[in-house]
Design a protein around this motif. Structure first.
Motif, PDB file in Angstrom:
ATOM      1  N   MET A 196     -19.885 -47.168  33.206  1.00  0.00           N
ATOM      2  CA  MET A 196     -20.931 -46.313  32.676  1.00  0.00           C
ATOM      3  C   MET A 196     -22.307 -46.998  32.761  1.00  0.00           C
ATOM      4  O   MET A 196     -23.326 -46.339  32.976  1.00  0.00           O
ATOM      5  CB  MET A 196     -20.609 -45.972  31.214  1.00  0.00           C
TER       6      MET A 196
ATOM      7  N   ARG B 282     -24.406 -46.359  35.787  1.00  0.00           N
ATOM      8  CA  ARG B 282     -24.910 -44.995  35.977  1.00  0.00           C
ATOM      9  C   ARG B 282     -26.149 -44.706  35.118  1.00  0.00           C
ATOM     10  O   ARG B 282     -26.725 -43.630  35.244  1.00  0.00           O
ATOM     11  CB  ARG B 282     -23.818 -43.978  35.627  1.00  0.00           C
ATOM     12  N   LEU B 283     -26.526 -45.616  34.237  1.00  0.00           N
ATOM     13  CA  LEU B 283     -27.690 -45.373  33.387  1.00  0.00           C
ATOM     14  C   LEU B 283     -28.976 -45.378  34.211  1.00  0.00           C
ATOM     15  O   LEU B 283     -29.153 -46.205  35.090  1.00  0.00           O
ATOM     16  CB  LEU B 283     -27.776 -46.439  32.291  1.00  0.00           C
TER      17      LEU B 283
ATOM     18  N   LEU C 130     -27.874 -40.991  30.508  1.00  0.00           N
ATOM     19  CA  LEU C 130     -26.556 -40.897  31.131  1.00  0.00           C
ATOM     20  C   LEU C 130     -26.237 -39.431  31.365  1.00  0.00           C
ATOM     21  O   LEU C 130     -26.173 -38.636  30.415  1.00  0.00           O
ATOM     22  CB  LEU C 130     -25.482 -41.547  30.249  1.00  0.00           C
TER      23      LEU C 130
END
Length: 508
Positions: free
Chosen positions: A356, A359-360, A439
């Protein structure tokens, strides 16, 4: 005959080895490589090229090398080395040679180098010393001193300095300027040698032997190589040839120096030039479409703040050339402390959190910019990296209900909503300049496909608290007490006007 028998035995051993390798390649390679590898690496000190200790040692080696490179021409041309002070010169020369030998025998053999993709270290530095001795013997019958072989260390030191310095272009400017000074230094030494060859003071062109010899010859070199002019005309054939060579070398050397300096300055300002180019293109586009001046000023402010705060317009462009593993390492160091505090993701797979992080996206909001508005479809989660945001309401959206500070998270439940997403329940705008991580819902969905357990955990959390994303900005008004309402009714029936009647009207 014994030699023939020995060769036959060697061929038989080689045949057996090839046969075993064909039958079982993995086992034969493991058996053949394990002993040599363990013997090869055992007891070896590994030195990383960016290690500070090694860089400091290279500094001493380069200092000794520069001493020889600058002072040997001076001692050859100028009469500075005399029988009275020769012991001091020899002491410094021996000290420099001791540094070179220590570097060759102690440090260089313990450096890692790559051969065929494998990290190799020679235990006793045999390969390095063999190359040095072989070159040493074949250069001449009288081998040169060790400093002649340290030019590679000089280049290595330059590379290491640029790697460890935060602003490497400063070192590049200093190095390029040093090259210029050294070329003038060599020319000064040659001019004194030429003057001594012609005879000091024999003509107006040569050095006359007055004043400080080195300073006056260096002054001549500066005026000659920079082609300032104003020097006496050469008279003899030797002086004419010397001066012509000086002029040609000066033009060639200075063109190279100017080109290198231009490249250094261009590399140092490449990022700022890119920023200026992007802003100029944007301004040109806005002017061509008659964008309002207020909007143009806000866009210019965004460019200016983003560049000054981050040093770049898009952080993703900086990492686009890195491998995925290195991108993850950078993202973990920068963002993990923030994302790990989000209650929604606590208990999820650690690797899912790492995925994750990559993907920020970092977005800068100007003062007064709305991050999200009430009624919009929620497709993103926001993490405040820097600055503050406010939850606002009222008829003019100027009433501040909540101030959310750096490190906080909002909008996370929108990522898990089905059926096209849920709607925002509040207006959120930036209070001052705010830098937020975003996000996207689609990115999270792509990640959760590979982590079904974490996906179940997130759905369970959403089912347990459906209103986690709703911000209760105005609490419901509490009901008036029965005794107070009875008193108001009696006051109305009695016709009493005043405080109780006004209070009743306010409570309706």
């Amino acid at each position: 005959q014994d030699r023939l028998s020995q060769l036959v035995g060697l061929f038989k051993d080689r045949t057996e080895h090839k046969k075993d390798k064909l039958l079982d390649p993995d086992e034969s390679e493991e058996e053949g490589s394990s002993p040599s590898t363990s013997d090869h690496i055992k007891g070896v000190i590994f030195l990383c090229l960016t290690d500070l200790i090694y860089v400091i040692w290279l500094f001493f080696v380069v200092t000794a090398w520069n001493w020889n490179m600058w002072l040997i021409p001076v001692r050859w041309a100028f009469p500075y080395q005399t029988p009275e002070n020769i012991h001091l010169w020899l002491l410094i020369d021996l000290t420099c040679d001791l540094i070179y030998v220590t570097d060759i025998l102690v440090f260089q053999p313990r450096l890692q180098f790559v051969r065929g993709g494998d990290i190799v270290v020679s235990k006793w530095g045999g390969e390095y010393i063999y190359v040095y001795i072989y070159t040493h013997k074949n250069l001449s019958l009288c081998p040169p001193p060790p400093f002649c072989f340290q030019y590679m260390v000089f280049n290595e030191f330059n590379d290491r300095m640029e790697a460890v310095m935060k602003k490497a272009y400063i070192y590049r400017v200093i190095r390029t300027s040093t090259y210029l000074l050294y070329s003038l230094h060599i020319n000064a030494c040659l001019f004194y040698w030429g003057s001594a060859y012609e005879g000091l003071g024999s003509t107006k062109w040569v050095y006359n032997g007055k004043g400080n010899a080195y300073i006056r010859c260096y002054y001549f070199a500066v005026k000659t190589l920079i082609t300032i002019g104003g020097l006496p005309d050469p008279t003899t054939v030797f002086e004419i040839i010397f001066q012509m060579i000086n002029y040609f070398v000066g033009v060639f050397a200075f063109s190279i120096m100017i080109g290198q300096m231009r490249d250094v300055v261009a590399a140092a300002t490449a990022g700022e030039n890119y920023y200026r180019s992007c802003m100029d293109s944007t301004v040109k586009y806005m002017n061509s479409y008659n964008i309002p001046r207020e909007v143009q000023n806000r866009i210019k402010t965004w460019y200016d703040f983003t560049w000054k705060s981050q040093g770049m317009l898009d952080e993703q462009e900086l990492l686009v050339q890195l491998p995925v593993k290195m991108k993850l390492d950078v993202a973990v160091d920068v963002n993990y402390a923030i994302i790990s505090k989000v209650a929604l993701f606590q208990g999820c797979d650690r690797q899912m959190i790492f995925d994750m992080l990559t993907r920020l996206k970092s977005v800068v909001y100007l003062p007064g910019d709305f991050v999200c508005k009430k009624g919009e479809i929620g497709r993103e989660m926001y993490i405040i990296k820097q600055g503050e945001v406010q939850v606002v309401g009222g008829p003019d959206l100027q009433t501040v209900f909540v101030t959310i500070k750096a490190g906080s998270v909002f909008g996370e439940i929108s990522l898990l909503a089905g059926g096209g997403g849920n709607r925002r329940t509040a207006n959120v705008k930036a209070h001052g300049f705010a830098n937020l991580f975003i996000l996207d819902k689609k990115d999270l969905a792509d990640i959760l496909v590979h982590y079904p357990e974490s996906q179940k955990l997130l759905r369970r959390k959403k089912a347990d608290d459906k209103n986690l994303d709703k911000v209760e900005v105005i609490p419901p008004k509490s009901e008036s007490p029965k005794l107070f309402r009875a008193a108001l009714k009696v006051a109305e029936q009695a016709g009493i006007e005043g405080a109780f009647a006004k209070l009743r009207k306010a409570c309706k």
